[in-house]
Write a protein that holds these residues in place. Sequence first.
Motif, PDB file in Angstrom:
ATOM      1  N   GLN A  64       4.929  -4.582  -0.523  1.00  0.00           N
ATOM      2  CA  GLN A  64       6.249  -4.297  -1.099  1.00  0.00           C
ATOM      3  C   GLN A  64       7.020  -3.304  -0.236  1.00  0.00           C
ATOM      4  O   GLN A  64       8.244  -3.431  -0.077  1.00  0.00           O
ATOM      5  CB  GLN A  64       6.097  -3.758  -2.517  1.00  0.00           C
ATOM      6  N   VAL A 227      11.087  -9.111  -3.797  1.00  0.00           N
ATOM      7  CA  VAL A 227       9.849  -8.713  -4.470  1.00  0.00           C
ATOM      8  C   VAL A 227       8.683  -9.377  -3.749  1.00  0.00           C
ATOM      9  O   VAL A 227       8.686 -10.594  -3.539  1.00  0.00           O
ATOM     10  CB  VAL A 227       9.849  -9.114  -5.953  1.00  0.00           C
ATOM     11  N   SER A 228       7.703  -8.605  -3.368  1.00  0.00           N
ATOM     12  CA  SER A 228       6.551  -9.156  -2.665  1.00  0.00           C
ATOM     13  C   SER A 228       5.547  -9.732  -3.660  1.00  0.00           C
ATOM     14  O   SER A 228       5.100  -9.040  -4.578  1.00  0.00           O
ATOM     15  CB  SER A 228       5.865  -8.076  -1.818  1.00  0.00           C
TER      16      SER A 228
END
Length: 308
Positions: A64, A227-228
């Motif tokens: 992130q 968003v990871s």
Amino acid sequence: MGAIAVPTQSPFGSPDGNFTSLCPNGSEWVWQGLGECARDGRDMASIYAGLLSILCFMVSSLPQYHNSCKTGNMDSAISIWFLLLWLGGDSCNLVGSFLADQLPLQTYTAIYYVIADLVMLAMYFYYKLRNKMDDSSTIMNVVGVACILGFTTSLVTLPGLGSQQELISSGFRSRTLLSTIDNDHIKPFTPKEIIGFSIGSVSSVLYLFSRLPQMHTNYKRKSTEGVSYFLFALVILGNTLYGLSVLLKNPDDGHGERSYLVHHLPWLVGSLGTLSLDIMISIQFLIYRKPRQVVDSESDERTPLMRS
């Protein structure tokens, strides 16, 4: 719960006393390094699962961080309430693990994750200020962070948090006592454990509710860009291993299996209960992922380079 903690050991130091007498047939490196008495395969499996969960938690935020630096839209991609509730849950989990004498692995994980949450919040506000968002919204979010941090600081000053006298005076009990323990008997909570259990319960609720704002943000944007996914994938794996490490550990210090589970219930709910919500967020990644653009080569060949 004092099942695993060693009476004469600080949370971050090596235990004092005679290893052979306090933990016969145990693993010396586990005793010296983690302060736990691992005497059989089940205990060692709990240790390895706990260490792997810590590894997952340690690296879960890194994707992130990288994704945020790459896209620069962390302030719009991630819900501020997701971060605040997550920080609140981790803070309560940390304080509760101290008060309830939880496993050292649980305490180590909680300490690191509070730090990771603070770094994530710092990055959020950095990108929010850099992207020149609405001033009133920024002030409201800053006030929210101040309230969470103030609540965390007040918990640290609770009576009994830094005191290990109760743990020291309780003494270490050999696991041979388990043969005389009624598995259906639940060991009464001490006043210190009641406070820790209550705070742990609050942390579990915060963990569960922290996912809802992020799910709403993804739904509202119809996108998970910024968003990871690896953040949630590693947290899913870490929480699974974390729960297994607690479930695999042999009960001790007068606990039967049922009593052990009851004393660890908030932390089990907090870790395993969020798995279903994290899976739902994973489904959102599949739903909102961008379709690959297919180039029609035949159409491109027929398109004239110059139009008359």
